[in-house]
Motif scaffolding. Sequence first.
Motif, PDB file in Angstrom:
ATOM      1  N   SER A 276       0.843  -1.202   0.000  1.00 34.09           N
ATOM      2  CA  SER A 276       0.000   0.000   0.000  1.00 34.09           C
ATOM      3  C   SER A 276       0.874   1.246   0.000  1.00 34.09           C
ATOM      4  CB  SER A 276      -0.908   0.012   1.235  1.00 34.09           C
ATOM      5  OG  SER A 276      -1.760  -1.102   1.226  1.00 34.09           O
ATOM      6  N   ARG A 292       4.133   6.756   8.864  1.00 32.90           N
ATOM      7  CA  ARG A 292       3.092   7.574   8.223  1.00 32.90           C
ATOM      8  C   ARG A 292       1.785   6.807   7.983  1.00 32.90           C
ATOM      9  NH1 ARG A 292       4.953  11.283   9.399  1.00 32.90           N
ATOM     10  NH2 ARG A 292       5.729  13.134   8.321  1.00 32.90           N
ATOM     11  N   GLN A 293       1.879   5.490   7.952  1.00 32.14           N
ATOM     12  CA  GLN A 293       0.663   4.684   7.779  1.00 32.14           C
ATOM     13  C   GLN A 293      -0.169   4.663   9.064  1.00 32.14           C
ATOM     14  OE1 GLN A 293      -0.002   3.421   4.649  1.00 32.14           O
ATOM     15  NE2 GLN A 293       1.896   4.474   4.073  1.00 32.14           N
ATOM     16  N   TYR A 294       0.394   5.249  10.130  1.00 36.44           N
ATOM     17  CA  TYR A 294      -0.294   5.239  11.424  1.00 36.44           C
ATOM     18  C   TYR A 294      -0.546   6.634  11.978  1.00 36.44           C
ATOM     19  CZ  TYR A 294       1.105   0.350  11.268  1.00 36.44           C
ATOM     20  OH  TYR A 294       1.266  -0.953  10.887  1.00 36.44           O
ATOM     21  N   PHE A 295       0.272   7.587  11.537  1.00 42.81           N
ATOM     22  CA  PHE A 295       0.183   8.939  12.102  1.00 42.81           C
ATOM     23  C   PHE A 295       0.606   9.907  11.013  1.00 42.81           C
ATOM     24  CE2 PHE A 295       1.448  12.368  15.144  1.00 42.81           C
ATOM     25  CZ  PHE A 295       0.262  12.414  15.859  1.00 42.81           C
ATOM     26  N   ARG A 397      -8.545   1.077  18.238  1.00 33.25           N
ATOM     27  CA  ARG A 397      -9.790   1.200  17.463  1.00 33.25           C
ATOM     28  C   ARG A 397     -10.569   2.442  17.887  1.00 33.25           C
ATOM     29  NH1 ARG A 397     -13.065   2.392  14.737  1.00 33.25           N
ATOM     30  NH2 ARG A 397     -14.488   1.188  13.426  1.00 33.25           N
ATOM     31  N   HIS A 400      -9.278   5.341  16.259  1.00 32.04           N
ATOM     32  CA  HIS A 400      -9.238   5.232  14.796  1.00 32.04           C
ATOM     33  C   HIS A 400      -7.806   5.068  14.290  1.00 32.04           C
ATOM     34  CE1 HIS A 400     -13.393   7.357  14.404  1.00 32.04           C
ATOM     35  NE2 HIS A 400     -13.486   6.098  14.759  1.00 32.04           N
ATOM     36  N   CYS A 401      -6.984   4.424  15.086  1.00 31.66           N
ATOM     37  CA  CYS A 401      -5.597   4.175  14.694  1.00 31.66           C
ATOM     38  C   CYS A 401      -5.488   2.786  14.069  1.00 31.66           C
ATOM     39  CB  CYS A 401      -4.687   4.250  15.916  1.00 31.66           C
ATOM     40  SG  CYS A 401      -2.963   3.829  15.563  1.00 31.66           S
ATOM     41  N   PRO A 402      -5.019   2.680  12.817  1.00 32.69           N
ATOM     42  CA  PRO A 402      -4.781   1.332  12.265  1.00 32.69           C
ATOM     43  C   PRO A 402      -3.796   0.589  13.159  1.00 32.69           C
ATOM     44  CG  PRO A 402      -4.487   3.041  10.572  1.00 32.69           C
ATOM     45  CD  PRO A 402      -4.594   3.748  11.898  1.00 32.69           C
ATOM     46  N   LEU A 403      -3.960  -0.707  13.247  1.00 33.57           N
ATOM     47  CA  LEU A 403      -3.045  -1.510  14.051  1.00 33.57           C
ATOM     48  C   LEU A 403      -2.952  -2.869  13.358  1.00 33.57           C
ATOM     49  CD1 LEU A 403      -1.702  -0.594  16.789  1.00 33.57           C
ATOM     50  CD2 LEU A 403      -3.279  -2.159  17.911  1.00 33.57           C
ATOM     51  N   HIS A 404      -2.324  -2.821  12.176  1.00 36.31           N
ATOM     52  CA  HIS A 404      -2.343  -3.982  11.288  1.00 36.31           C
ATOM     53  C   HIS A 404      -1.801  -5.234  11.968  1.00 36.31           C
ATOM     54  CE1 HIS A 404      -3.356  -1.388   7.859  1.00 36.31           C
ATOM     55  NE2 HIS A 404      -2.484  -0.530   8.352  1.00 36.31           N
TER      56      HIS A 404
END
Lengths: 436, 436
Positions: A276, A292-295, A397, A400-404
Amino acid sequence: MSKPSIGFVGLGAMGFGMATHLVKEGYPVHGFDVFPASVDRFKAAGGIPASSLQESASDKQYYICMVASAPQVQSVLFGEGGIVSALPQNATLILCSTVAASYAQSVATELQSLGRGDIHFIDAPVSGGAKRAADGTLSIMAGAPEAALESGRFLLEAMSDSNKLYLVPGGIGAGSNMKMVHQVLAGIHILGASEAMGFAAQLGLDATKTADAIKSSDSWSWMHENRLQRLLEEDWHPGASALTIILKDVGIITTSARQNQFPTPLCTTAEQVYLSALLQGYGTVDDSSMVRQYFSESVMKVSNTKPAEETAEAQQLVLDMMELTNLVAAAEAISFARYLNVDLKQFFTLVSDAAGSSRQFMTKGLEMIEGRIGEITGSETINDAIVRLEKAVQKARDLHCPLHLGNAAINTLFMAKRAGLGAQSSSSVIKVFGSE
Amino acid sequence: MSKPSIGFVGLGAMGFGMATHLVKEGYPVHGFDVFPASVDRFKAAGGIPASSLQESASDKQYYICMVASAPQVQSVLFGEGGIVSALPQNATLILCSTVAASYAQSVATELQSLGRGDIHFIDAPVSGGAKRAADGTLSIMAGAPEAALESGRFLLEAMSDSNKLYLVPGGIGAGSNMKMVHQVLAGIHILGASEAMGFAAQLGLDATKTADAIKSSDSWSWMHENRLQRLLEEDWHPGASALTIILKDVGIITTSARQNQFPTPLCTTAEQVYLSALLQGYGTVDDSSMVRQYFSESVMKVSNTKPAEETAEAQQLVLDMMELTNLVAAAEAISFARYLNVDLKQFFTLVSDAAGSSRQFMTKGLEMIEGRIGEITGSETINDAIVRLEKAVQKARDLHCPLHLGNAAINTLFMAKRAGLGAQSSSSVIKVFGSE
């Protein structure tokens, strides 16, 4: 006695260091690269420039290939005007590029079918980064028939640290498999460093203090410590390790995992996030930019205004998330290594002192390797681990933070629980990867 | 006999349709919304504007709540000047908002503890979109004590299609659970539509022709067909269904799954991609814009230049990927529904004619529900399914195309294989979600 001439192809960050180190050791090294500027730089550093692949290989009893990928290896070895056709009888050819074990094996087969079974071929991927390459202190994982190893050993020793040359049993492909299962950890932990720091920022935590807490905790990983400064300073362009590099290694892993029909949920998750980011234009950017994918801004801009107790609680969520993700990562890597018949004791020794290391691997991973799993009094159970991780994942969650990786890890723990392993020690999560 | 007055709060896309439909049916509907413009629009459509929550509720024997989320429900029902304090004795209160079952249950508990156990409370989430809301042909999943259902039934019937009113056994929370397990499918298939079309574009396939092939195949999903036009035309601003809407529903699912310690690998994967898109600013954009996570320009710009045979092969990869992802999605939804003691026959009937439907759910899902799994002569096995999906996932990887769901699905199939289920029918993948 004068030292033998060495042919060398691939004078990139790693290859340049390796080749110039051999020059320093007194070897006449004939270097080639598709980029003339790299050859010039090599000449300036005391190397002997080769004007073609053929020239770099003809009359060289020893040849080292350090190009970036299997298609490049195929081209330089077997393409028109390639290395193999120029090498003298009984030459030793060391392949240090990171490739799939199946590809390394195909090179051996192709040498045979071309009537060049005389060549002593060694599958010897390396690890350690550009600095250790230049210092001659790399980790090397070498697999080959005994005669080939004997012939090339002095060169492997010249390029590696004295206690980091791993002669991997199993012949051609064994070295590449060892490197690959090591990279399962590296591939997960690189994203893990960004995930932890991004989650911390979303929680409003101070980046440096959180990082310090991670370093001295059960959540420690080599990759987090190594990437931290670049991540904090956003020292990304070009950065020390482009996203495409780890993406290539991870691609070797997931492709091999699919060929073996083996589940790698965390490594695959990391891969999808890397892909991605690639689509977003991060390919040549340092992999610590995955934060950057998180913040969406610098994590250094976060200024913590929470009271001490609340800060400690939030920080604990980051630590728990990272610790338990690293636990499941260890299970994934070790189970895959076992499936591939990798020597697990050697794997443990190698990882302990390499880029894939983590506190979880060193402790819980060792339990997995030694079979000290099941219902163990005093050990944290899978059920207990779930409770800790669930708090962290839920908080992410809510923010709204991704946590892959955290989500992939908790789903793996849930699978283990559903398989009836809830009351067993947390390291028993490895059982969910099967036992055949 | 004149029709009773109805109180109504939440005049958004869905609520406006529901409320104005009741107006058309001859009910005096007193509508309120925090946005005065929505109230004005409702007045223009024949509704009776309420100037406050209290006014919308006082003297109303029937009240419908259609605000967007549990925190909003909590505020309008129990906040200062809220609905509950204004409702008359023995009023009927229908909660149509999508909330967690545990939240719906907490409303019932709070009514009791406030001494308002006289209120007939019904947990009745809806599905079907704005158009069906306006037509009074929604699907409604209503759970409540018998007396409450009896009292509110005429309103539920007025808002739903005659064969789409599901009286869900199990009391308060049962309707919300039914909606939730339905949304497991919806939440996965919405991303699935984008993943399939993005993958097709990366393969160089014509978007319209691929979509046509999907529609008439075993890969069909209601969501793909429904989102397709918006996806192709990039009709996204504001679009018919903002990303935040499905993200909210998916959050209810994953939170509940964690509370139940139940694995939802595909739904969680979709959630993480939604959260990533949210971070990129897609929150208010139509959810069919998720195709951007796979392809960086309009998929309509792709012009297929491949010969027919190659085109057919590439298209088959898309179909296989989507079919097998939908298969694992069905297993995930059905296993979670079973775990929550949802009536599976009713679940099947509901899904068949609703937004969560897919060809896989209708066929393989039915096998799972009826227990026709295991070693079945003539059925495709998990091993066979893996071979098909592996080809698609590998091709995506070669193209550097993210394939979030396809990868989560193949890892789940690998887990099933590692658990010894490889030779069983593909629908047996449900067993990996446990059987307690």
